[in-house]
Scaffold this motif. Structure first.
Motif, PDB file in Angstrom:
ATOM      1  N   TRP A 103      -6.743  16.945  25.388  1.00  0.00           N
ATOM      2  CA  TRP A 103      -6.543  15.491  25.339  1.00  0.00           C
ATOM      3  C   TRP A 103      -6.153  15.013  23.950  1.00  0.00           C
ATOM      4  N   TRP A 104      -6.622  15.757  22.893  1.00  0.00           N
ATOM      5  CA  TRP A 104      -6.401  15.289  21.525  1.00  0.00           C
ATOM      6  C   TRP A 104      -4.939  15.277  21.135  1.00  0.00           C
ATOM      7  N   GLU A 105      -4.152  16.130  21.791  1.00  0.00           N
ATOM      8  CA  GLU A 105      -2.766  16.277  21.378  1.00  0.00           C
ATOM      9  C   GLU A 105      -1.994  14.949  21.481  1.00  0.00           C
ATOM     10  N   SER A 106      -2.214  14.198  22.552  1.00  0.00           N
ATOM     11  CA  SER A 106      -1.492  12.924  22.647  1.00  0.00           C
ATOM     12  C   SER A 106      -2.363  11.726  22.324  1.00  0.00           C
ATOM     13  N   THR A 107      -3.681  11.919  22.294  1.00  0.00           N
ATOM     14  CA  THR A 107      -4.552  10.772  22.036  1.00  0.00           C
ATOM     15  C   THR A 107      -4.511  10.340  20.578  1.00  0.00           C
ATOM     16  N   PHE A 108      -4.540  11.299  19.643  1.00  0.00           N
ATOM     17  CA  PHE A 108      -4.542  10.916  18.232  1.00  0.00           C
ATOM     18  C   PHE A 108      -3.273  10.160  17.833  1.00  0.00           C
ATOM     19  N   PRO A 109      -2.069  10.663  18.184  1.00  0.00           N
ATOM     20  CA  PRO A 109      -0.894   9.855  17.828  1.00  0.00           C
ATOM     21  C   PRO A 109      -0.926   8.468  18.475  1.00  0.00           C
ATOM     22  N   THR A 110      -1.452   8.390  19.726  1.00  0.00           N
ATOM     23  CA  THR A 110      -1.516   7.079  20.363  1.00  0.00           C
ATOM     24  C   THR A 110      -2.418   6.139  19.569  1.00  0.00           C
ATOM     25  N   ILE A 111      -3.578   6.657  19.136  1.00  0.00           N
ATOM     26  CA  ILE A 111      -4.493   5.809  18.365  1.00  0.00           C
ATOM     27  C   ILE A 111      -3.794   5.288  17.105  1.00  0.00           C
ATOM     28  N   LEU A 112      -3.058   6.180  16.423  1.00  0.00           N
ATOM     29  CA  LEU A 112      -2.367   5.742  15.211  1.00  0.00           C
ATOM     30  C   LEU A 112      -1.311   4.686  15.526  1.00  0.00           C
ATOM     31  N   VAL A 113      -0.554   4.906  16.618  1.00  0.00           N
ATOM     32  CA  VAL A 113       0.450   3.902  16.999  1.00  0.00           C
ATOM     33  C   VAL A 113      -0.241   2.565  17.240  1.00  0.00           C
ATOM     34  N   VAL A 114      -1.337   2.578  18.010  1.00  0.00           N
ATOM     35  CA  VAL A 114      -2.021   1.336  18.349  1.00  0.00           C
ATOM     36  C   VAL A 114      -2.504   0.620  17.084  1.00  0.00           C
ATOM     37  N   ILE A 115      -3.158   1.371  16.185  1.00  0.00           N
ATOM     38  CA  ILE A 115      -3.683   0.743  14.966  1.00  0.00           C
ATOM     39  C   ILE A 115      -2.552   0.139  14.141  1.00  0.00           C
ATOM     40  N   THR A 116      -1.466   0.917  13.976  1.00  0.00           N
ATOM     41  CA  THR A 116      -0.372   0.427  13.146  1.00  0.00           C
ATOM     42  C   THR A 116       0.282  -0.807  13.761  1.00  0.00           C
ATOM     43  N   TYR A 164      -7.623  -8.614   6.311  1.00  0.00           N
ATOM     44  CA  TYR A 164      -7.773  -7.519   5.347  1.00  0.00           C
ATOM     45  C   TYR A 164      -7.665  -6.144   5.990  1.00  0.00           C
ATOM     46  N   ILE A 165      -8.321  -5.989   7.149  1.00  0.00           N
ATOM     47  CA  ILE A 165      -8.300  -4.664   7.778  1.00  0.00           C
ATOM     48  C   ILE A 165      -6.873  -4.299   8.164  1.00  0.00           C
ATOM     49  N   ALA A 166      -6.155  -5.264   8.746  1.00  0.00           N
ATOM     50  CA  ALA A 166      -4.765  -5.011   9.129  1.00  0.00           C
ATOM     51  C   ALA A 166      -3.937  -4.695   7.899  1.00  0.00           C
ATOM     52  N   GLY A 167      -4.159  -5.438   6.834  1.00  0.00           N
ATOM     53  CA  GLY A 167      -3.430  -5.190   5.598  1.00  0.00           C
ATOM     54  C   GLY A 167      -3.691  -3.787   5.066  1.00  0.00           C
ATOM     55  N   PHE A 168      -4.969  -3.394   5.143  1.00  0.00           N
ATOM     56  CA  PHE A 168      -5.348  -2.065   4.695  1.00  0.00           C
ATOM     57  C   PHE A 168      -4.584  -0.987   5.462  1.00  0.00           C
ATOM     58  N   PHE A 169      -4.573  -1.120   6.804  1.00  0.00           N
ATOM     59  CA  PHE A 169      -3.894  -0.098   7.603  1.00  0.00           C
ATOM     60  C   PHE A 169      -2.382  -0.115   7.382  1.00  0.00           C
ATOM     61  N   GLY A 183       6.195  -3.856  14.580  1.00  0.00           N
ATOM     62  CA  GLY A 183       5.327  -3.292  15.613  1.00  0.00           C
ATOM     63  C   GLY A 183       6.104  -2.879  16.847  1.00  0.00           C
ATOM     64  N   SER A 184       6.950  -3.800  17.343  1.00  0.00           N
ATOM     65  CA  SER A 184       7.657  -3.456  18.566  1.00  0.00           C
ATOM     66  C   SER A 184       8.686  -2.362  18.330  1.00  0.00           C
ATOM     67  N   SER A 185       9.187  -2.230  17.096  1.00  0.00           N
ATOM     68  CA  SER A 185      10.152  -1.147  16.879  1.00  0.00           C
ATOM     69  C   SER A 185       9.446   0.207  16.822  1.00  0.00           C
ATOM     70  N   ILE A 186       8.186   0.217  16.345  1.00  0.00           N
ATOM     71  CA  ILE A 186       7.425   1.478  16.396  1.00  0.00           C
ATOM     72  C   ILE A 186       7.214   1.879  17.856  1.00  0.00           C
ATOM     73  N   LEU A 187       6.890   0.880  18.693  1.00  0.00           N
ATOM     74  CA  LEU A 187       6.719   1.169  20.123  1.00  0.00           C
ATOM     75  C   LEU A 187       8.027   1.612  20.756  1.00  0.00           C
ATOM     76  N   ALA A 188       9.129   0.988  20.339  1.00  0.00           N
ATOM     77  CA  ALA A 188      10.426   1.356  20.909  1.00  0.00           C
ATOM     78  C   ALA A 188      10.765   2.802  20.565  1.00  0.00           C
ATOM     79  N   GLU A 189      10.453   3.184  19.323  1.00  0.00           N
ATOM     80  CA  GLU A 189      10.720   4.572  18.921  1.00  0.00           C
ATOM     81  C   GLU A 189       9.915   5.534  19.798  1.00  0.00           C
ATOM     82  N   ALA A 190       8.642   5.174  20.049  1.00  0.00           N
ATOM     83  CA  ALA A 190       7.817   6.033  20.898  1.00  0.00           C
ATOM     84  C   ALA A 190       8.411   6.140  22.301  1.00  0.00           C
TER      85      ALA A 190
END
Lengths: 301, 306
Positions: free
Chosen positions: A265-278, A32-37, A227-234
């Motif tokens: 630190w927030w400048e690159s940490t927040f996008p990283t957190i979003l990438v990881v969650i997604t 459910y949590i994954a589905g939500f995100f 997932g891996s294509s989001i990482l590839a884009e990054a």
């Protein structure tokens, strides 16, 4: 001897039943949590920009390196702080998320369609066609993928289309290999041979018998590859090969925060957190889909 | 077995040929060096001499035949930028990439097996969730962010490790430990899944019924069989590392072929790019070929299906 054999078979039954139940109850619940995100990620891409209060592109040097609102010194205007040009991080994340969504969906769909098509063709017709397609598969997998992105970036205007093509290019062999092997098994099955005996054309067999039976596999792999294509884009963003700044993508936001990491630190940490969650969400969804669409694996048969 | 090896060899050569043709055509369609490396005020004659130097005045098929013929003799042509042989530049950079790749693979293998065995042994404790979440996290985080973090902590804040270039042993620590850790979780997850599956099988149950302790079962019986899929992964990673990952090498300004590729594309030095791609693909294909042979040697069932 006899006795021990009897014991072991009853025991085996027990064990099978136990794992069976456990599998059904425990390990294949819908995440459910994954589905939500995942839904949140898609909604953000569709309508996220309607809720923006700040313009993601407006530069305001007097506001640069503002920390997030929950840290002392932060302002309520910029909830997640600002970057090195004073742009609002939250609204850039919203817009960057849309780029990630569109890039990953387009590239995965393009690679999936092209790859599955070639996989069916290779598996069904066999012979020379199969050999040629498989060699191209291997060649693609041996070719450095980042290089394709670099070449495309030079051949065409750098940005959205070149990234999509580059990622699609690195994705298609996975679909081809999977669908080819599935086609080879289906080809030998009773319903396909009977359809052939009744004189069905290759076209008809492929569209009414093979593809509907392979669609579940294709969908599972599509979700798994997102997932891996989001990482590839990054990764491509890091090398400056993705959608170009000042347009935000999660990848180039992480990269832009690289030099200022020790002050902001927030400048690159927040996008990283979003990438990881997604990425984790789509990986979990892919796993769940795989388990629920392949019932044979659950019972251990 | 011999037929299998021969089949694989022919396949490898065909794959290599496709890549060589592709890169040859791509580099020629992405622009001529004439537009980039010749000064604007050069005369027509000077231009012709320059192009003739690189054999670019000949028709395309002839250029290709010449390129393949020379490549077979170990000559990949001259760089457009430096006009020195491409092979020399690759040869001076390649050892750095190999050393980094091997040290990353060492960390990956040791950590991967350690984490894989540990997470299998502890799969019934509360630590199970911890291991699985850690593996999932490492799988989903952009590698370059972890590198950034490591550089910031150990290079910028603590100043204990060098963060750019190759200046001896200490330079290897940061890239190989960070990348090794990330890669090792892939190995660990595959190893754990395949060990758990084998632990459910009949012969392991028999060994357990006979009274063998679980950690002994895992180490003596399960690990060996579970390692087979890991060999494939390790060989794939090795091939990837040997071709020089551009992200790691640009991050650490590592003087290897990954950085060289990046710089050459940015400089539009296509003669160099072309040579690099041929060498990289050759490495990938040789490693895959050896892995296939190794697989077939371990598992006779594979030999039948080509």
């Amino acid at each position: 001897m006899m006795q021990s054999a009897v014991i072991s078979t009853t025991e085996k039954k027990d064990i099978v039943l136990k794992t069976d139940k456990k599998e059904r109850r425990g390990t294949n619940r819908f995440p459910y949590i994954a589905g939500f995100f995942a839904v949140l990620f898609i909604l953000n891409g569709l309508i996220g920009s309607l809720f923006l209060t700040q313009d993601p592109m407006v530069v305001s040097l007097s506001d640069k390196y503002l920390p997030p609102a929950f840290i002392s010194g932060g302002s309520a205007l910029h909830l997640l702080g600002t970057d090195y040009l004073g742009r609002d991080l939250l609204s850039r994340l919203v817009v960057g998320g849309r780029v990630s969504l569109v890039v990953s969906l387009c590239s995965v769909l393009a690679g999936g369609f092209f790859g599955s098509f070639l996989g069916v063709a290779a598996g069904y017709f066999g012979g020379i066609l199969d050999k040629v397609i498989m060699r191209f598969c291997d060649a693609t997998m041996a070719f450095p993928h980042v290089l394709i992105a670099m070449m495309l970036a030079i051949l065409m205007p750098q940005g959205f289309i070149s990234v999509v093509v580059a990622i699609a290019f690195s994705v298609w062999p996975r679909f081809t290999k999977l669908i080819r092997s599935r086609t080879l098994t289906l080809k030998k099955s009773a319903f396909v041979t009977q359809a052939k005996l009744m004189g069905a054309s290759a076209h008809r067999i492929i569209y009414t018998h093979l593809i509907p039976n392979e669609l579940n596999l294709i969908i599972v792999l599509l979700v798994q590859v997102i997932g891996s294509s989001i990482l590839a884009e990054a990764g491509l963003s890091f090398l400056g090969l993705s959608v170009q700044p000042p347009n935000p993508t999660w990848g180039n936001m992480i990269t832009e925060g690289r030099d200022t990491f020790h002050v902001a630190w927030w400048e690159s940490t927040f996008p990283t957190i979003l990438v990881v969650i997604t990425v984790i969400s789509f990986n979990l969804l892919g796993e769940w889909l795989k388990r629920s669409l392949e019932p044979k694996k659950n019972t251990g048969a | 077995m011999l037929k299998y090896v021969l089949d694989k060899l022919i396949q490898s050569i065909a794959t290599l040929l496709i890549v060589v043709i592709a890169i040859f055509l791509i580099t020629r369609s992405t622009g001529s060096p004439e537009d980039i490396y010749i000064p604007m005020d050069a005369t027509q004659e000077q231009r012709e001499v320059y192009m003739a130097n690189f054999g670019l005045d000949k028709p395309l098929p002839l250029q290709f035949v010449y390129f393949v013929k020379e490549a077979l003799h170990g000559n990949l042509g001259n760089s457009y930028a430096t006009r020195k042989p491409v092979m020399d530049s690759i040869a001076t950079r390649f050892p750095n990439t190999v050393r980094l790749a091997l040290s990353i693979m060492l960390v990956t293998t040791v950590l991967g097996f350690a984490l894989g065995i540990l997470s299998t042994l502890l799969r019934k404790t509360f630590l199970n969730k911890f291991f699985l979440s850690f593996f999932a996290l490492c799988h989903a985080i952009p590698g370059f962010f972890v590198l950034m973090l490591a550089i910031d902590i150990f290079g910028v804040r603590l100043r204990v490790l060098p963060i750019a270039g190759n200046s001896g042993f200490a330079s290897y620590i940061l890239p190989s430990v960070t990348m090794g850790l990330l890669f090792s979780t892939n190995i660990a997850l595959v190893l754990r899944n395949s060990m758990v599956e084998i632990l459910d099988s009949e012969y392991i149950k028999l060994v357990k019924l006979k009274g063998m302790k679980e950690h002994n079962v895992i180490l003596k019986h399960v690990l060996k069989n579970a390692s087979i899929p890991v060999i494939g992964m390790l060989s794939m990673m090795l091939a990837m590392q040997l071709t020089g990952t551009m992200i790691t090498e640009t991050m650490f300004a590592w003087p290897g072929i990954g950085l060289l590729t990046y710089q050459s594309v940015m400089n539009r030095d296509y003669a160099m790019v072309q040579g690099l791609v041929v060498v990289m693909t050759l490495i990938v294909i040789v490693v895959n070929f050896l892995a296939d042979i190794l697989y077939a040697a371990i598992d006779p069932r594979i030999r039948g299906q080509v």
